[in-house]
Scaffold this active site. Sequence first.
Site, PDB file in Angstrom:
ATOM      1  NE  ARG A  66      -4.032   1.889   2.246  1.00 47.77           N
ATOM      2  CZ  ARG A  66      -4.385   2.663   3.261  1.00 47.77           C
ATOM      3  NH1 ARG A  66      -3.761   2.551   4.434  1.00 47.77           N
ATOM      4  NH2 ARG A  66      -5.352   3.537   3.123  1.00 47.77           N
ATOM      5  CG  HIS A  70      -1.497   5.355  -0.135  1.00 53.29           C
ATOM      6  ND1 HIS A  70      -2.192   5.827   0.950  1.00 53.29           N
ATOM      7  CD2 HIS A  70      -2.341   4.496  -0.771  1.00 53.29           C
ATOM      8  CE1 HIS A  70      -3.412   5.272   0.975  1.00 53.29           C
ATOM      9  NE2 HIS A  70      -3.512   4.456  -0.051  1.00 53.29           N
ATOM     10  CB  VAL A  74       0.667  11.424  -4.005  1.00 53.72           C
ATOM     11  CG1 VAL A  74       0.735  12.883  -3.592  1.00 53.72           C
ATOM     12  CG2 VAL A  74      -0.576  10.738  -3.435  1.00 53.72           C
ATOM     13  CG  ASP A  78       7.784  11.631  -5.554  1.00 54.66           C
ATOM     14  OD1 ASP A  78       7.080  10.941  -4.766  1.00 54.66           O
ATOM     15  OD2 ASP A  78       7.527  12.825  -5.825  1.00 54.66           O
ATOM     16  CG  ASN A  98      -1.313   8.762   3.151  1.00 52.47           C
ATOM     17  OD1 ASN A  98      -1.733   7.749   2.579  1.00 52.47           O
ATOM     18  ND2 ASN A  98      -0.613   9.700   2.534  1.00 52.47           N
ATOM     19  CG  HIS A 197      -8.376  -3.719  -1.025  1.00 50.83           C
ATOM     20  ND1 HIS A 197      -9.401  -2.807  -1.076  1.00 50.83           N
ATOM     21  CD2 HIS A 197      -7.243  -2.966  -0.875  1.00 50.83           C
ATOM     22  CE1 HIS A 197      -8.909  -1.575  -0.978  1.00 50.83           C
ATOM     23  NE2 HIS A 197      -7.615  -1.648  -0.862  1.00 50.83           N
ATOM     24  CG  ASP A 242      -9.252 -11.809   0.959  1.00 50.40           C
ATOM     25  OD1 ASP A 242      -8.589 -12.084   1.980  1.00 50.40           O
ATOM     26  OD2 ASP A 242      -8.980 -12.271  -0.170  1.00 50.40           O
TER      27      ASP A 242
END
Length: 321
Positions: A66, A70, A74, A78, A98, A197, A242
């Site tokens: 994740r 994330h 964005v 980087d 976040n 997920h 799950d």
Amino acid sequence: MASSTFSSLFKLSTFILCLWVLFGTTSGQLSANFYARTCPNFRSVITRAVNSAVASEARMGASLLRLHFHDCFVNGCDASVLLDDTANFTGEKNAGPNSNSIRGFNVIDTIKTQLERQCPGVVSCADILSAAARDSVVALGGPGWSTVFGRRDSTTASQSAANSNLPSPASSLSSLISSFSNKGFTANEMVALSGAHTIGQARCSVFRSRLYNENNINSSFATSLRANCPSSGGDNNLSPLDSTATSFDNRYYNDLISQRGLLHSDQELSNGGSADAQVRTYGSNPSVFFRDFAAAMVKMSNLSPLTGSSGQVRTNCRRTN
Ligand code: HEM
Ligand SMILES: *[C@@H]1O[C@H](CO)[C@@H](O)[C@H](O)[C@H]1NC(C)=O
Ligand SMILES: *[C@@H]1O[C@H](CO)[C@@H](O)[C@H](O)[C@H]1NC(C)=O
């Protein structure tokens, strides 16, 4: 004549093969052997650290996957997500999607410390995130994919871009499609990436309203979740995304078919709309899911990296040099 043509063709193809071995497979300005001379063991350092973190806590594999998502969504891959807030700097860690949610920073720090000891100032935090995401998926039983390196680290971050670019769990199918389309992904790639997920957990606060307000939820599933996620309180109580949340498999899609999606956004993929057929395909054919997930991860890992002399290679992933 024929044999000399053959022999020059052979020489030519050998030459091309040598070039390929020398320069490796490239994707944009990233390449498979970017650190071949400067930090030849960096992959095994990362793999070993990820395997050990996942062995002590399976969920860490999910958290590291994740983090890469994330980061990449964005302003590109980087390592902007890793910058700590300070008195005069606001980063992404406290953006809505976040805050009190993303984790795994200590594992990244451990890897960075080991790499700085072996090859100071060489391996970027963005490349560590990318390799760690792949190794995490493999460690939990999912597919591997080929990786390329040479991303550099940002000197900035954007809390507002994190708030606007990362999809909300309250999203409808059409808004999921458009948030991924904004990053260049097709609806099919969005459905494949959502299969992430299949591992990890979520807090009560992000799925509560589904338990108490929605009708497209399996009733025995809802009853069992309510025990750990009351209508008020228990915001940070965790439930698995799950029913096999420590293995990277295709169960997520079969859970959606039985109306056992945890997040509102998960269940949107199997709610009588345009994604239903793909969910059924992945639910009955794990190898198709693995193939599509791996291909979409390669694409995600390539989202507008900083290369060449842009950005920097941080020596501490939490702050700029
Ligand atoms: C499709 C839109 C998506 C939405 C709306 C979404 C939203 C969320 C939310 C709300 C959580 C739980 C956060 C919390 O409880 O604090 C979560 C967890 C997670 N997400 Fe997503 N996500 C999406 C796509 C993705 C993608 C593309 C990936 C990776 C490729 C991903 C990987 C994960 C993982 C692995 C977890 C569990 C993390 C852990 O246990 O630490 N998600 N997501
Ligand atoms: C931010 O604050 C730190 C001290 O906390 C200081 O060293 C640094 O120069 C400041 N940076 C800017 C851009 O003001
Ligand atoms: C509810 O979940 C159970 C167990 O997975 C499943 O057998 C049943 O078909 C589900 N009900 C619906 C309406 O999908």
